[in-house]
Motif scaffolding. Sequence first.
Motif, PDB file in Angstrom:
ATOM      1  N   TYR A   1      62.141  65.887  45.396  1.00  0.00           N
ATOM      2  CA  TYR A   1      60.834  65.627  46.022  1.00  0.00           C
ATOM      3  C   TYR A   1      60.974  64.762  47.273  1.00  0.00           C
ATOM      4  O   TYR A   1      60.215  64.908  48.227  1.00  0.00           O
ATOM      5  CB  TYR A   1      59.909  64.961  45.004  1.00  0.00           C
ATOM      6  CG  TYR A   1      58.573  64.543  45.566  1.00  0.00           C
ATOM      7  CD1 TYR A   1      57.592  65.496  45.832  1.00  0.00           C
ATOM      8  CD2 TYR A   1      58.290  63.215  45.822  1.00  0.00           C
ATOM      9  CE1 TYR A   1      56.363  65.123  46.342  1.00  0.00           C
ATOM     10  CE2 TYR A   1      57.060  62.830  46.329  1.00  0.00           C
ATOM     11  CZ  TYR A   1      56.099  63.790  46.579  1.00  0.00           C
ATOM     12  OH  TYR A   1      54.882  63.415  47.084  1.00  0.00           O
ATOM     13  N   PHE A   2      61.948  63.866  47.249  1.00  0.00           N
ATOM     14  CA  PHE A   2      62.125  62.922  48.345  1.00  0.00           C
ATOM     15  C   PHE A   2      63.013  63.454  49.470  1.00  0.00           C
ATOM     16  O   PHE A   2      63.178  62.811  50.487  1.00  0.00           O
ATOM     17  CB  PHE A   2      62.689  61.598  47.808  1.00  0.00           C
ATOM     18  CG  PHE A   2      61.776  60.976  46.788  1.00  0.00           C
ATOM     19  CD1 PHE A   2      60.642  60.279  47.183  1.00  0.00           C
ATOM     20  CD2 PHE A   2      62.028  61.105  45.436  1.00  0.00           C
ATOM     21  CE1 PHE A   2      59.783  59.720  46.251  1.00  0.00           C
ATOM     22  CE2 PHE A   2      61.176  60.547  44.491  1.00  0.00           C
ATOM     23  CZ  PHE A   2      60.054  59.855  44.906  1.00  0.00           C
TER      24      PHE A   2
ATOM     25  N   ILE B   1      64.716  63.672  42.377  1.00  0.00           N
ATOM     26  CA  ILE B   1      65.273  63.402  43.713  1.00  0.00           C
ATOM     27  C   ILE B   1      64.799  64.430  44.732  1.00  0.00           C
ATOM     28  O   ILE B   1      64.517  64.080  45.880  1.00  0.00           O
ATOM     29  CB  ILE B   1      66.818  63.372  43.656  1.00  0.00           C
ATOM     30  CG1 ILE B   1      67.292  62.125  42.908  1.00  0.00           C
ATOM     31  CG2 ILE B   1      67.424  63.415  45.049  1.00  0.00           C
ATOM     32  CD1 ILE B   1      68.780  62.127  42.602  1.00  0.00           C
TER      33      ILE B   1
ATOM     34  N   LYS C   1      57.302  62.724  39.868  1.00  0.00           N
ATOM     35  CA  LYS C   1      58.701  62.741  40.303  1.00  0.00           C
ATOM     36  C   LYS C   1      59.403  61.428  39.981  1.00  0.00           C
ATOM     37  O   LYS C   1      60.589  61.431  39.635  1.00  0.00           O
ATOM     38  CB  LYS C   1      58.795  63.069  41.793  1.00  0.00           C
ATOM     39  CG  LYS C   1      58.383  64.502  42.091  1.00  0.00           C
ATOM     40  CD  LYS C   1      59.227  65.479  41.279  1.00  0.00           C
ATOM     41  CE  LYS C   1      58.828  66.909  41.477  1.00  0.00           C
ATOM     42  NZ  LYS C   1      59.728  67.842  40.773  1.00  0.00           N
ATOM     43  N   LEU C   2      58.700  60.317  40.078  1.00  0.00           N
ATOM     44  CA  LEU C   2      59.297  59.031  39.683  1.00  0.00           C
ATOM     45  C   LEU C   2      59.572  59.004  38.180  1.00  0.00           C
ATOM     46  O   LEU C   2      60.610  58.489  37.742  1.00  0.00           O
ATOM     47  CB  LEU C   2      58.405  57.871  40.102  1.00  0.00           C
ATOM     48  CG  LEU C   2      58.346  57.595  41.605  1.00  0.00           C
ATOM     49  CD1 LEU C   2      57.284  56.543  41.919  1.00  0.00           C
ATOM     50  CD2 LEU C   2      59.704  57.182  42.150  1.00  0.00           C
TER      51      LEU C   2
ATOM     52  N   GLN D   1      61.271  70.605  47.548  1.00  0.00           N
ATOM     53  CA  GLN D   1      60.281  70.741  46.489  1.00  0.00           C
ATOM     54  C   GLN D   1      59.704  72.159  46.503  1.00  0.00           C
ATOM     55  O   GLN D   1      59.087  72.564  47.467  1.00  0.00           O
ATOM     56  CB  GLN D   1      59.148  69.725  46.681  1.00  0.00           C
ATOM     57  CG  GLN D   1      58.036  69.839  45.657  1.00  0.00           C
ATOM     58  CD  GLN D   1      58.506  69.615  44.232  1.00  0.00           C
ATOM     59  OE1 GLN D   1      59.210  68.663  43.950  1.00  0.00           O
ATOM     60  NE2 GLN D   1      58.139  70.505  43.349  1.00  0.00           N
TER      61      GLN D   1
ATOM     62  N   LEU E   1      53.977  62.212  43.219  1.00  0.00           N
ATOM     63  CA  LEU E   1      54.870  61.060  43.358  1.00  0.00           C
ATOM     64  C   LEU E   1      55.111  60.412  42.001  1.00  0.00           C
ATOM     65  O   LEU E   1      56.251  60.093  41.649  1.00  0.00           O
ATOM     66  CB  LEU E   1      54.292  60.043  44.343  1.00  0.00           C
ATOM     67  CG  LEU E   1      55.094  58.747  44.498  1.00  0.00           C
ATOM     68  CD1 LEU E   1      56.484  59.020  45.055  1.00  0.00           C
ATOM     69  CD2 LEU E   1      54.340  57.769  45.385  1.00  0.00           C
TER      70      LEU E   1
END
Length: 131
Positions: free
Chosen positions: A23-24, A21, A54-55, A29, A51
């Motif tokens: 990262y978004f 989370i 992190k996903l 980050q 990305l």
Amino acid sequence: MKLAYTIVRLIFGAWFTYAGIEYFLPNLQPFGTTAIAQQFTHALVDSGLMLIVKLMELAAGVLILANRAVLPAALAILPISVVIAFWNIVLDPAPPVGYAFGVVTPLFNLILLWPYRERLGTLLVWKPAQA
């Protein structure tokens, strides 16, 4: 032993859910304190690989927290755990906290895989039996 496993599962799942989370969210980050750590992290971000990482962290964290598909989630996140250890121990060493994160991350990941060790042993067979 079951209680210890559950505690590790909940800590690891929450930890990776948060890591996915962060990262978004703006300015959460971490990029590191050393030049090499910052270059490495910026390369991940600039290439788009961050990305995906992190996903994967988010998906694995949620699955592990929910105690669903723990084996595939823990296997999928194992390479990321190794990179986290490398980043914390080699690229951005910050004793004792950085070293602790670097050791605990793959250790907790391996603890999550431990109950599945017999099933995972078949992955290590060099030459499979003839069908």
